[in-house]
Design a protein around this motif. Structure first.
Motif, mmCIF file in Angstrom:
data_model
loop_
_atom_site.group_PDB
_atom_site.id
_atom_site.type_symbol
_atom_site.label_atom_id
_atom_site.label_comp_id
_atom_site.label_asym_id
_atom_site.label_seq_id
_atom_site.Cartn_x
_atom_site.Cartn_y
_atom_site.Cartn_z
ATOM 1 N N TRP B 112 0.813 -1.222 0.000
ATOM 2 C CA TRP B 112 0.000 0.000 0.000
ATOM 3 C C TRP B 112 0.848 1.274 0.000
ATOM 4 O O TRP B 112 0.348 2.348 -0.346
ATOM 5 C CB TRP B 112 -0.945 -0.003 1.209
ATOM 6 N N ASP B 113 2.104 1.157 0.389
ATOM 7 C CA ASP B 113 2.943 2.364 0.374
ATOM 8 C C ASP B 113 3.887 2.384 -0.837
ATOM 9 O O ASP B 113 4.879 3.106 -0.851
ATOM 10 C CB ASP B 113 3.722 2.526 1.686
ATOM 11 N N GLU B 114 3.556 1.601 -1.850
ATOM 12 C CA GLU B 114 4.314 1.636 -3.116
ATOM 13 C C GLU B 114 3.435 2.217 -4.212
ATOM 14 O O GLU B 114 2.208 2.106 -4.150
ATOM 15 C CB GLU B 114 4.707 0.216 -3.540
ATOM 16 N N VAL B 115 4.077 2.778 -5.229
ATOM 17 C CA VAL B 115 3.289 3.203 -6.388
ATOM 18 C C VAL B 115 3.336 2.085 -7.440
ATOM 19 O O VAL B 115 4.253 1.264 -7.459
ATOM 20 C CB VAL B 115 3.788 4.537 -7.010
ATOM 21 N N VAL B 116 2.326 2.072 -8.293
ATOM 22 C CA VAL B 116 2.288 1.111 -9.406
ATOM 23 C C VAL B 116 3.473 1.394 -10.329
ATOM 24 O O VAL B 116 3.763 2.561 -10.641
ATOM 25 C CB VAL B 116 0.947 1.251 -10.153
ATOM 26 N N GLN B 117 4.168 0.340 -10.747
ATOM 27 C CA GLN B 117 5.349 0.497 -11.599
ATOM 28 C C GLN B 117 4.963 0.413 -13.073
ATOM 29 O O GLN B 117 4.419 -0.606 -13.529
ATOM 30 C CB GLN B 117 6.377 -0.595 -11.280
ATOM 31 N N VAL B 118 5.290 1.436 -13.803
ATOM 32 C CA VAL B 118 4.964 1.497 -15.230
ATOM 33 C C VAL B 118 5.624 0.325 -15.968
ATOM 34 O O VAL B 118 5.015 -0.304 -16.853
ATOM 35 C CB VAL B 118 5.436 2.839 -15.837
ATOM 36 N N SER B 119 6.854 -0.004 -15.562
ATOM 37 C CA SER B 119 7.591 -1.075 -16.260
ATOM 38 C C SER B 119 6.902 -2.428 -16.115
ATOM 39 O O SER B 119 6.939 -3.254 -17.035
ATOM 40 C CB SER B 119 9.018 -1.158 -15.709
ATOM 41 N N ASP B 120 6.235 -2.660 -14.981
ATOM 42 C CA ASP B 120 5.514 -3.927 -14.798
ATOM 43 C C ASP B 120 4.369 -4.032 -15.795
ATOM 44 O O ASP B 120 4.114 -5.094 -16.373
ATOM 45 C CB ASP B 120 4.939 -4.021 -13.375
ATOM 46 N N ILE B 121 3.689 -2.932 -15.978
ATOM 47 C CA ILE B 121 2.553 -2.947 -16.913
ATOM 48 C C ILE B 121 3.057 -3.125 -18.342
ATOM 49 O O ILE B 121 2.487 -3.890 -19.127
ATOM 50 C CB ILE B 121 1.699 -1.677 -16.743
ATOM 51 N N ALA B 122 4.159 -2.450 -18.667
ATOM 52 C CA ALA B 122 4.755 -2.593 -20.012
ATOM 53 C C ALA B 122 5.101 -4.058 -20.268
ATOM 54 O O ALA B 122 4.820 -4.617 -21.346
ATOM 55 C CB ALA B 122 6.013 -1.726 -20.118
ATOM 56 N N ARG B 123 5.700 -4.671 -19.253
ATOM 57 C CA ARG B 123 6.107 -6.075 -19.396
ATOM 58 C C ARG B 123 4.894 -6.981 -19.600
ATOM 59 O O ARG B 123 4.879 -7.826 -20.502
ATOM 60 C CB ARG B 123 6.853 -6.497 -18.126
ATOM 61 N N GLU B 124 3.846 -6.787 -18.818
ATOM 62 C CA GLU B 124 2.664 -7.642 -18.942
ATOM 63 C C GLU B 124 1.941 -7.425 -20.267
ATOM 64 O O GLU B 124 1.386 -8.357 -20.844
ATOM 65 C CB GLU B 124 1.699 -7.409 -17.769
ATOM 66 N N LEU B 125 1.961 -6.193 -20.746
ATOM 67 C CA LEU B 125 1.324 -5.912 -22.043
ATOM 68 C C LEU B 125 2.079 -6.613 -23.163
ATOM 69 O O LEU B 125 1.479 -7.162 -24.095
ATOM 70 C CB LEU B 125 1.280 -4.396 -22.302
ATOM 71 N N GLU B 126 3.403 -6.606 -23.050
ATOM 72 C CA GLU B 126 4.218 -7.300 -24.053
ATOM 73 C C GLU B 126 3.953 -8.800 -24.024
ATOM 74 O O GLU B 126 3.800 -9.447 -25.063
ATOM 75 C CB GLU B 126 5.719 -7.050 -23.770
ATOM 76 N N ALA B 127 3.895 -9.337 -22.797
ATOM 77 C CA ALA B 127 3.773 -10.783 -22.632
ATOM 78 C C ALA B 127 2.368 -11.287 -22.956
ATOM 79 O O ALA B 127 2.180 -12.470 -23.254
ATOM 80 C CB ALA B 127 4.140 -11.156 -21.194
ATOM 81 N N ASN B 128 1.386 -10.384 -22.895
ATOM 82 C CA ASN B 128 -0.010 -10.808 -23.076
ATOM 83 C C ASN B 128 -0.691 -9.927 -24.117
ATOM 84 O O ASN B 128 -1.436 -9.006 -23.775
ATOM 85 C CB ASN B 128 -0.766 -10.718 -21.746
ATOM 86 N N PRO B 129 -0.454 -10.176 -25.389
ATOM 87 C CA PRO B 129 -0.979 -9.286 -26.436
ATOM 88 C C PRO B 129 -2.505 -9.253 -26.500
ATOM 89 O O PRO B 129 -3.079 -8.345 -27.090
ATOM 90 C CB PRO B 129 -0.378 -9.865 -27.725
#
Lengths: 383, 383
Positions: B112-129
């Motif tokens: 809860w004290d972290e922000v969402v990481q843009v790189s994680d979303i980029a990675r998942e978008l790449e992996a899951n077209p």
């Protein structure tokens, strides 16, 4: 900041609580109805509670000045001797009214930062056995100075032909006013003060002794003829069209005041005044009122040497939305006045002190930021 | 003190300005009238201004959760893949809703004290077209944490079959939200937040790309069927009985927001948040949200070591009338949250900091009284 809320920290008009505003927003009823008579009955009983009296209470659709004038024209005859003890703008006004109606005024004039001296009144009463009235302002709106009404009343109590008239327009609700115990014959207040209402309504309590004075009065009067109002008390109505919504609002205000309790209400005002005084002193500012005459309705403060009170008032209003008032007459720009009379809580004082600190910072006055809040917190925590 | 005023310093419901309350107290009109259609037309234009969009805006008589659910049931089919990036209670709720309707959730869960990481979303978008949607909470009510919506949207913008859905329920009005410039397909808010209204109304903006997603959606829906609302936009009405007085109030709120100006409104919230942060840090307290994710709607603060946030919240409410909120779930009693979203000015922050100082003093926490006010004053004076 692009959004400034408004804070009304003046000795009148004062803020009106939402429940009171809503009670005045109900559809208009007619005043010659049982419903309105019930309201008037409740309001009279509530005012007697707040005034600490079993005396009759009359209600006028007027400002406080109307109530002041009514006490002169109802209690005296042309040529009657009255002592007026005055130390501020509203004491001056009593004298203007008395002069207008041809009374012989024994004028006890004091500086605005002095309290009325009981011994002076004692002396004048001794020297002038024909005196018909003693007129004193309990809490001077212009300065916040509190006069020793209880002690002055004690001088008058046993004189059958002399009454004491108290302008408690900014007193009732904020400072002790024991109408019956102290023997106050006439006490008046206005709606836009401790009663937490908009302006437009005044209330006056009248003792048996004052009614005897009314019987001999020959000054002509019509709208403010107390006897017209007295004859309507039993019918729970008023001789002329009443300020209907203000009386509805007053009923709500009196319920709030009863719920808080008279003593707690006075204690709250004392605490707010003490926090204000400690707060401004912590900034190195000097209080205007003398220690023996500091009331709880208004706190007057000297502007620091070299600074204009008008500038302080202006910055607080324009930059921060906090309205306090400048000094009046000779004290304009020399003192500013913080009102805390009526619907005020501790954070209204905190807001005002903070806005004052920011205004003083902008003007270049040197002090320790936050010091007034520290001082006020200590007062509130110690209560 | 015998009279405590109430101060609502929570992330919703938030205080409603008197002019808005009054606009909702007018006599009820019928909703199938030219008069009400005019109001709806003005309200849609006003919401487009606040949302920074030319997209359609739909209005529901519902809480924010209704709007969240509506976005799931209108934009997807059972079995659709969505990325949900969550770091708080309302992100969790998005996942619960997606699970309820049988979506395949790629679950990016953060502390809860972290922000969402843009790189994680980029990675998942790449992996899951095949991903059909990315769902992110802009401003987490549970923690005040602000997620990098602009950067996440940039990853989705050029994918024709993927939309981005933003829960900006506590964001709109308080933080930057450039719906069109950033390419946000679905953005939602609730009335009891930055819009300064009572609860009961939700608004959702829908892009062209989102409407294409709606066309292929097969999840059953009736009350929240966006197409029913869309077909009523031209007629300036709603398919089902609208929350009439809330929409009248919204019209008034939007006029106030336009008068203040979008940029000034956001800047005001930034300043209030900065003063709150500087104030609590001056007391030696620690901020909960990480420096890169501090929003302007809510400020979460760790209770000092050995003290319960619940006790602080309780004393502030019961002794001083100032309502802030406890932490939720795992952070209950460990953090407290100060809301400053909507109709707030600088003295609301001053009031809250002072009440916090007094509560901490009562609890025996050691700090310099007045320090938070000094810090907040400096922020306001520096603006």
């Amino acid at each position: 900041m692009s959004l400034n809320k408004s804070y009304l920290m003046t000795p009148g008009p004062t803020p009106v609580p939402a429940d009171i505003l809503l009670s005045m927003a109900r559809p208009i009823i007619h005043h010659r109805t049982a419903e309105f008579e019930d309201t008037v009955r409740e309001v009279r009983a509530g005012l007697q509670y707040v005034f600490n009296t079993e005396n009759d209470i009359l209600l006028f659709a007027s400002s406080g000045t109307g109530a002041m004038e009514s006490s002169i024209v109802n209690c005296f005859c042309v040529g009657d001797q009255v002592i007026i003890a005055r130390n501020g703008k509203f004491g001056d006004r009593e004298k203007q009214i008395a002069d207008t109606y041809g009374l012989k005024v024994i004028d006890l004039q004091y500086a605005w930062d002095e309290v009325v001296q009981v011994s002076d009144i004692a002396r004048e009463l001794e020297a002038n056995p024909e005196v018909r009235g003693v007129i004193v302002t309990q809490s001077e709106t212009s300065t916040g100075v509190l006069n020793p009404v209880k002690e002055i009343a004690a001088l008058v109590k046993d004189r059958p032909d002399t009454i004491i008239i108290i302008d408690s327009i900014t007193g009732i609700g904020a400072v002790e006013c024991e109408t019956d115990d102290w023997g106050l014959d006439v006490v008046m207040t206005g709606s836009q003060k401790g009663l937490m209402l908009p302006p437009g309504l005044a209330a006056v309590s009248v003792s048996e002794k004052a009614w005897r004075a009314v019987e001999r009065s020959t000054i002509p009067k019509f709208y403010f003829d107390w006897k017209k109002y007295q004859s309507n008390i039993e019918k729970n109505t008023t001789p002329f069209t009443p300020a209907l919504t203000l009386i509805q609002g007053l009923n709500e205000a009196l319920k709030m005041m009863r719920a808080e309790g008279r003593e707690d209400m006075i204690a709250r005002h004392s605490l707010l005044a003490e926090a204000t005084r400690q707060g401004v002193e912590a900034l190195g500012l000097k209080l205007f009122a003398p220690p023996e005459g500091r009331g709880s309705a208004v706190t007057p403060v000297w502007a620091p040497e070299g600074f204009s009170a008008g500038d302080i008032v202006k910055i607080m209003k324009e930059d921060y939305g906090v309205t306090i008032t400048n000094g009046q007459d000779d004290y304009k720009n020399r003192i500013f006045r913080i009102g805390h009379l009526g619907y005020f809580g501790m954070f209204d004082i905190i807001t005002t002190l903070t806005a004052l600190e920011m205004a003083l910072t902008k003007l270049g006055y040197d002090f320790e930021q936050g010091a007034s809040i520290k001082a006020a917190e200590s007062v509130f925590l110690g209560a």
